[in-house]
Design an enzyme around this catalytic site. Sequence first.
Site, PDB file in Angstrom:
ATOM      1  N   HIS A 236       0.823  -1.210   0.000  1.00  0.00           N
ATOM      2  CA  HIS A 236       0.000   0.000   0.000  1.00  0.00           C
ATOM      3  C   HIS A 236       0.860   1.264   0.000  1.00  0.00           C
ATOM      4  CE1 HIS A 236       0.876   0.709   4.297  1.00  0.00           C
ATOM      5  NE2 HIS A 236       0.790  -0.611   4.422  1.00  0.00           N
ATOM      6  N   ASP A 237       0.375   2.274  -0.683  1.00  0.00           N
ATOM      7  CA  ASP A 237       0.975   3.616  -0.698  1.00  0.00           C
ATOM      8  C   ASP A 237       2.352   3.664  -1.347  1.00  0.00           C
ATOM      9  OD1 ASP A 237      -1.056   5.181   1.096  1.00  0.00           O
ATOM     10  OD2 ASP A 237      -0.583   3.380   2.248  1.00  0.00           O
TER      11      ASP A 237
ATOM     12  N   GLY B  58       4.987  -1.282   2.443  1.00  0.00           N
ATOM     13  CA  GLY B  58       4.210  -0.066   2.281  1.00  0.00           C
ATOM     14  C   GLY B  58       5.076   1.178   2.190  1.00  0.00           C
TER      15      GLY B  58
END
Length: 269
Positions: A122-123, A140
């Site tokens: 994520h991100d 992440g």
Amino acid sequence: MPDIHPTAHVDPQAQLADDVVVGPGCVLNGDVRLGAGTRLVAGVYIQGPFIAGERNIIYPGACLGYPGQDLKYNPDHPGAGVRLGDDNIIREHVTIHRATNDDHPTTIGNHAFFMVHAHVGHDCRVDDHVMIVNGSMLGGHVEVHDHAIISGNVGVHQFSRIGRLTMIAGNTGISHDIPPFCTVSHRKRVGGLNIVGLRRAGLREHVAPLREAFRIFYRQGHTKPVAIEKIEMTIADDPLVREFADFIKASKRGITPYGYWRKDDPELQ
């Protein structure tokens, strides 16, 4: 009209360009937007918010846009989703997780190649012409800059940055930032400059000043501030040297050190 196989499920919210191909067994849920020339081979799962540009090819078993593996995050919150550029190849069983914030999606640039079982957490931000080989994992918030090559079974720690035109050897664990134009051949160790990559990219004239900058930073025993000051005073007129120095100055996690594996190295025990 898009060519949608009768066994595929496409959410009414989805927006597909006229020549998109959705193969058998694909599932598109929520706000999914696929640009012209994109092809989902078969068995691809995409969860919106998800925006893809043009001419992307996605192979069976890929799962894109699902919640990140973060226990603090509400998996029912859509967040900013995933944004995919143009001309990317995503092979079998690749996973790309959506952002945990509402403003900046997990972002993939253009002409990237994700091989089998690669994972983007994520991100993350992955720039253009990046290659991530089988089984490698980005935690992440990782940044991977243009033309980086991450070989097989590499693990990159959360919030680390991988500089432009770097090359990381397989089975390597990365827990700090890697400056641009470098190679990593051993766990937690920079081995040298990516000379072959620089020459192939048409940047041969920058090799000599980059070698000097590398020597000043890694081989002369200076502290980071002193090394950067010396680089900026002597060879910062070269744009790639400036990029090298600026990347190091901006590091928050610290820079991957230089050297080779030794049995008595306490960092590798």
